[in-house]
Scaffold this motif. Structure first.
Motif, PDB file in Angstrom:
ATOM      1  N   ILE A  73       2.136   0.281   7.443  1.00  0.00           N
ATOM      2  CA  ILE A  73       1.313  -0.383   6.431  1.00  0.00           C
ATOM      3  C   ILE A  73       2.108  -1.513   5.791  1.00  0.00           C
ATOM      4  O   ILE A  73       1.572  -2.592   5.501  1.00  0.00           O
ATOM      5  CB  ILE A  73       0.839   0.639   5.372  1.00  0.00           C
ATOM      6  CG1 ILE A  73       0.138   1.844   6.041  1.00  0.00           C
ATOM      7  CG2 ILE A  73      -0.051  -0.036   4.340  1.00  0.00           C
ATOM      8  CD1 ILE A  73      -0.977   1.490   7.012  1.00  0.00           C
ATOM      9  N   ASP A 100      -2.700   6.424   6.378  1.00  0.00           N
ATOM     10  CA  ASP A 100      -3.910   5.915   5.738  1.00  0.00           C
ATOM     11  C   ASP A 100      -3.770   6.113   4.227  1.00  0.00           C
ATOM     12  O   ASP A 100      -4.065   7.190   3.697  1.00  0.00           O
ATOM     13  CB  ASP A 100      -5.145   6.644   6.267  1.00  0.00           C
ATOM     14  CG  ASP A 100      -6.432   6.130   5.654  1.00  0.00           C
ATOM     15  OD1 ASP A 100      -6.383   5.159   4.867  1.00  0.00           O
ATOM     16  OD2 ASP A 100      -7.491   6.706   5.953  1.00  0.00           O
ATOM     17  N   ILE A 116      -5.324  -1.364   2.547  1.00  0.00           N
ATOM     18  CA  ILE A 116      -4.563  -1.720   3.741  1.00  0.00           C
ATOM     19  C   ILE A 116      -5.026  -3.080   4.243  1.00  0.00           C
ATOM     20  O   ILE A 116      -6.229  -3.346   4.323  1.00  0.00           O
ATOM     21  CB  ILE A 116      -4.766  -0.655   4.843  1.00  0.00           C
ATOM     22  CG1 ILE A 116      -4.226   0.698   4.373  1.00  0.00           C
ATOM     23  CG2 ILE A 116      -4.099  -1.083   6.153  1.00  0.00           C
ATOM     24  CD1 ILE A 116      -4.583   1.853   5.283  1.00  0.00           C
ATOM     25  N   LEU A 118      -6.258  -5.588   6.726  1.00  0.00           N
ATOM     26  CA  LEU A 118      -6.983  -5.467   7.996  1.00  0.00           C
ATOM     27  C   LEU A 118      -6.971  -6.786   8.761  1.00  0.00           C
ATOM     28  O   LEU A 118      -7.770  -6.983   9.672  1.00  0.00           O
ATOM     29  CB  LEU A 118      -8.415  -4.997   7.736  1.00  0.00           C
ATOM     30  CG  LEU A 118      -8.538  -3.621   7.076  1.00  0.00           C
ATOM     31  CD1 LEU A 118      -9.993  -3.285   6.816  1.00  0.00           C
ATOM     32  CD2 LEU A 118      -7.865  -2.548   7.926  1.00  0.00           C
ATOM     33  N   ARG A 140      -9.422   6.801  12.049  1.00  0.00           N
ATOM     34  CA  ARG A 140      -8.863   5.779  11.164  1.00  0.00           C
ATOM     35  C   ARG A 140      -7.741   5.016  11.857  1.00  0.00           C
ATOM     36  O   ARG A 140      -7.652   3.784  11.730  1.00  0.00           O
ATOM     37  CB  ARG A 140      -8.350   6.433   9.884  1.00  0.00           C
ATOM     38  CG  ARG A 140      -7.798   5.456   8.870  1.00  0.00           C
ATOM     39  CD  ARG A 140      -8.841   4.451   8.414  1.00  0.00           C
ATOM     40  NE  ARG A 140      -8.356   3.744   7.250  1.00  0.00           N
ATOM     41  CZ  ARG A 140      -8.755   2.544   6.885  1.00  0.00           C
ATOM     42  NH1 ARG A 140      -9.689   1.909   7.575  1.00  0.00           N
ATOM     43  NH2 ARG A 140      -8.275   1.969   5.811  1.00  0.00           N
ATOM     44  N   GLN A 143      -9.337   2.569  14.063  1.00  0.00           N
ATOM     45  CA  GLN A 143      -9.903   1.460  13.290  1.00  0.00           C
ATOM     46  C   GLN A 143      -8.820   0.457  12.895  1.00  0.00           C
ATOM     47  O   GLN A 143      -9.029  -0.762  12.968  1.00  0.00           O
ATOM     48  CB  GLN A 143     -10.597   1.981  12.025  1.00  0.00           C
ATOM     49  CG  GLN A 143     -11.892   2.702  12.268  1.00  0.00           C
ATOM     50  CD  GLN A 143     -12.414   3.379  11.000  1.00  0.00           C
ATOM     51  OE1 GLN A 143     -11.768   3.374   9.947  1.00  0.00           O
ATOM     52  NE2 GLN A 143     -13.592   3.991  11.113  1.00  0.00           N
ATOM     53  N   LEU A 144      -7.673   0.970  12.462  1.00  0.00           N
ATOM     54  CA  LEU A 144      -6.574   0.082  12.086  1.00  0.00           C
ATOM     55  C   LEU A 144      -6.093  -0.714  13.299  1.00  0.00           C
ATOM     56  O   LEU A 144      -5.862  -1.927  13.207  1.00  0.00           O
ATOM     57  CB  LEU A 144      -5.418   0.883  11.472  1.00  0.00           C
ATOM     58  CG  LEU A 144      -5.703   1.533  10.124  1.00  0.00           C
ATOM     59  CD1 LEU A 144      -4.525   2.399   9.688  1.00  0.00           C
ATOM     60  CD2 LEU A 144      -6.019   0.484   9.067  1.00  0.00           C
ATOM     61  N   TRP A 148      -6.133  -4.739  13.513  1.00  0.00           N
ATOM     62  CA  TRP A 148      -4.869  -5.454  13.712  1.00  0.00           C
ATOM     63  C   TRP A 148      -4.780  -6.107  15.093  1.00  0.00           C
ATOM     64  O   TRP A 148      -3.816  -6.781  15.400  1.00  0.00           O
ATOM     65  CB  TRP A 148      -3.699  -4.502  13.529  1.00  0.00           C
ATOM     66  CG  TRP A 148      -3.552  -3.956  12.139  1.00  0.00           C
ATOM     67  CD1 TRP A 148      -4.017  -4.504  10.969  1.00  0.00           C
ATOM     68  CD2 TRP A 148      -2.894  -2.738  11.763  1.00  0.00           C
ATOM     69  NE1 TRP A 148      -3.681  -3.711   9.907  1.00  0.00           N
ATOM     70  CE2 TRP A 148      -2.993  -2.622  10.356  1.00  0.00           C
ATOM     71  CE3 TRP A 148      -2.224  -1.745  12.473  1.00  0.00           C
ATOM     72  CZ2 TRP A 148      -2.443  -1.541   9.652  1.00  0.00           C
ATOM     73  CZ3 TRP A 148      -1.680  -0.664  11.772  1.00  0.00           C
ATOM     74  CH2 TRP A 148      -1.787  -0.568  10.378  1.00  0.00           C
TER      75      TRP A 148
END
Length: 192
Positions: A73, A100, A116, A118, A140, A143-144, A148
């Protein structure tokens, strides 16, 4: 370029990476540098970003980031606000078990890292996730990775990919690092 031409930078997460953590093993194996923080247990976004930036700025070779948990992160936040020059020093990032910090049960000490970032990362990256990571669901993590623009690898039920989940040397992780190096080499060749 070859693997030896890169400066590897270890970016630990909350509470750092103890001696028996795979990041510590990799640091020795890769002759890597580690991003050290003043306060591992009460992380502060600005301090963590400043320290990461300092380590990148002081690197004399192209950099490969190897981040874990909150370190992932931190990398995402840094990439959003860093100068174009410093971002250009990063040739790739291996982002393992991103935490997360927006999840419902997130420890209070980490909530300052929310929201976070994105934003797409401006360098090749691989996110490695798990089906049963208490710090981020598999959905999740995926998704990240998508946000990214990272390649996503899901390892199955392997926990948080840390000491508690039995990942001390994590030799198989070198496969993903080599894949990242290959991605970085192709990118470097295409712009050279």
């Amino acid at each position: 370029m070859t693997a030896k031409d890169y400066q590897y930078l270890i970016v630990p997460g909350w509470n750092g990476s103890p001696e028996n953590h795979w990041q510590s093993f990799w640091q020795v194996q890769l002759n890597a540098r580690r991003v050290e923080q003043q306060n591992w247990s009460l992380p502060e976004v600005s301090a963590w970003l400043s320290q990461l930036e300092y380590m990148i700025a002081s690197s004399t070779a192209p950099v490969i980031l190897i981040a874990h948990s909150l370190g992932c992160i931190t990398v995402a936040h840094w990439a959003m606000q860093a100068s174009r020059f410093l971002r250009s020093k990063i040739q790739g990032a291996l982002l393992v078990a991103p935490a997360d910090v927006e999840r419902a049960n997130c420890p209070e000490a980490l909530q300052g890292f929310a929201p976070i970032s994105l934003q797409a990362l401006p360098f090749p990256s691989i996110v490695v996730g798990s089906l049963n990571d208490p710090a981020a669901s598999a959905e999740r993590a995926a998704q990240l990775a998508q946000a990214w623009r990272s390649e996503y690898v899901q390892l199955g039920e392997v926990g948080h990919i840390n000491v508690a989940s039995g990942h001390h040397q994590w030799q198989e992780g070198f496969h993903y690092l080599q894949h990242l190096i290959d991605m970085a080499d192709k990118r470097f060749a295409s712009i050279a």
